[in-house]
Design an enzyme around this catalytic site. Sequence first.
Site, PDB file in Angstrom:
ATOM      1  N   GLU A 141       0.810  -1.214   0.000  1.00 30.80           N
ATOM      2  CA  GLU A 141       0.000   0.000   0.000  1.00 30.80           C
ATOM      3  C   GLU A 141       0.847   1.270   0.000  1.00 30.80           C
ATOM      4  O   GLU A 141       0.549   2.232  -0.710  1.00 30.80           O
ATOM      5  CB  GLU A 141      -0.968   0.022   1.195  1.00 30.80           C
ATOM      6  CG  GLU A 141      -2.159  -0.921   1.040  1.00 30.80           C
ATOM      7  CD  GLU A 141      -1.888  -2.341   1.507  1.00 30.80           C
ATOM      8  OE1 GLU A 141      -0.759  -2.593   1.993  1.00 30.80           O
ATOM      9  OE2 GLU A 141      -2.788  -3.198   1.416  1.00 30.80           O
ATOM     10  N   HIS A 163     -10.749  -4.647  10.200  1.00 35.22           N
ATOM     11  CA  HIS A 163     -11.294  -4.462   8.850  1.00 35.22           C
ATOM     12  C   HIS A 163     -12.591  -3.671   8.840  1.00 35.22           C
ATOM     13  O   HIS A 163     -13.315  -3.681   7.868  1.00 35.22           O
ATOM     14  CB  HIS A 163     -11.560  -5.822   8.184  1.00 35.22           C
ATOM     15  CG  HIS A 163     -10.353  -6.473   7.605  1.00 35.22           C
ATOM     16  ND1 HIS A 163      -9.249  -6.778   8.344  1.00 35.22           N
ATOM     17  CD2 HIS A 163     -10.072  -6.879   6.336  1.00 35.22           C
ATOM     18  CE1 HIS A 163      -8.346  -7.361   7.567  1.00 35.22           C
ATOM     19  NE2 HIS A 163      -8.806  -7.430   6.345  1.00 35.22           N
TER      20      HIS A 163
END
Lengths: 325, 307
Positions: free
Chosen positions: A60, A129
């Site tokens: 990322e 998450h």
Amino acid sequence: MTEITFRQALQRGLREALDADPDVFLMGEDIGKYDGAYAVTQGLLEKYGPDRIRDTPISEAAFVGAGVGAAVAGLRPVVELMSMSFSLVASDQIVNMAAKIRYMSGGQVKVPMVLRAPTGGGVQLAATHSQSFENWYASTPGLKVVTPSTPYDALGLLRSSIEDDNPVIFAENALLYGTRGEVPDEEFRVPIGLADVKREGSDITMVGWGHGIITLLDAADKLAETGVKAEVIDLRTLRPLDMDTVTESVEKTGRALVLDENWRTAGLGAEIAAEIGYRSSDYLDGPVARVGGTDTPSPYTRPLEQLGIPQTQWVIDEIEKTYGL
Amino acid sequence: MYLIRQFEEKCGEMYTRGQVRGFLHLYIGEEAIAVGAISQLQPHDYIVTHYRDHGHALARGLDTNRTMAELFGRVGGLSKGKGGSMHLFDADKGFIGGHAIVGGQFPLAAGLALSHQYRKTDGVCVVFFGDGSTNQGTYHEVMNLASVWKLPILFFLENNLYGMGSRFDRVRAGGEDFYPGAATYGIDHAAVVDGMDVIAVQEATKVALESIRAGNGPAFIEAKTFRFQGHSMADPVKYRDSSETEAWEAKDPITTFPEDLIAQGLVTEAELAEIRASVDAEVDESVKFAEDSPFPPDEELFTDIYA
């Protein structure tokens, strides 16, 4: 007008941008061959090819920062993160690079980049998450942050975001992808930084954004059954905040509630509530009512998970507690 | 190289006088790298570097006056004084920053290189970094990404043996050479060069750039070097022995290179003296320029946040 889903609105916006501007390209984890974790980029690789629809490694920081570099060089990357929770891995590139390179260079460069990410909880993905860090990014000068709640806003804001010369965090609550709404066939934009009155009312102003708007509209329906006319304001953009629209409504209704689905403490809801109090205390019948997510990590098991996410009834109870309505 | 040395000496002096504030990291000892490498670049190539960035800036031809004014925090500086020593920037010259989050510059460099590939130019991005940054995740992520995508990027390691006060062998498991690690990421063009030898750096860079421009993807150069002074002006240098510094100072390019040139009959003492005098005047002038430039007006706090 055509009724489409939130996901289809995003797909339309991405295709239009890819068609209109050769400098627009997409990159992210499994957005190509896999069609995207949430299928937003479905079919794009076939149509536009691997130079413009780029599958990235699971890195990322590398690909978000590469988006900044490409944008500085004048391209218009639309970068997808598989989850807003994963943005933490790239947060240095977001906060220290995307948001600051223009300022630190004395205005020599621009960063026309969009960073899209599914966000929010409620689907049993457990604590790491199920987070919504668009809240955090909303406190960073140099970034813009948008949080559409309808297909109309999703398309209108995506068009504006891709055309914007600044880094835009585009937060897509994952619970919204399948929701439907009317979208005009003709061109339109939703400007960044403009809130929207989603439902008019005269008794109380309820402010929220993203998925929270669904909860607030539901609450407004229920309140109407008891004769309370609630106005629902969808901020749509978290940075810059459109406090003028909020203020106008609060000074009309004399009551305010802020819904923030994230952690209640030190979240954006606190900022908005404080600003309403600061601007409009003379007009208010009582303190600004607040509903927020519980100050807990989000557990996997459904009963406990739902216990932490603001529900319609919380809104109704809070209004009754604060204003006796 | 002499310009960089004199500029850095002057910066140190100005720091002591309180004209330059914040963190100041001098490039003294490492000049041959910036000069050797950057002399091989084209105007459309990009440069991204770390916070010890004055040498790269001057080697790229950034204006000496505006560079000094930036260090003084004046409106006449490269970035109107908003960046300072660690964040020199001149987009017109493809100089996309000194960056002071260690390793933060790697992803940016990948994106700049990607823009060249996307537009099908023969442009390259050179990213300078120190041995300390190789322990950051971004170093490994971007080496991999660049190799997978065959990006036109030159990874240029300035291995000065110390990340602040930590010698590489205290914080690195992979041994004293870094360049063999590039092969792990499929970067086949990886070389090591004497960072005190400007001609050797030039030659290594030329070969690497040819490989990149031929479409072979990224290349890697490790230059062995040494900073003669502390990490920053705040560093009393307690962590290393002065004999180590002295050994490297014997290879100082500012003295050895002119000696070589004279020995080869390529330049005379008189010509060197002339160059030195002109450089000294340029550095003095930069201080005057910086002193004469005002601090930015208050409204500059609020500008350049958004385009």
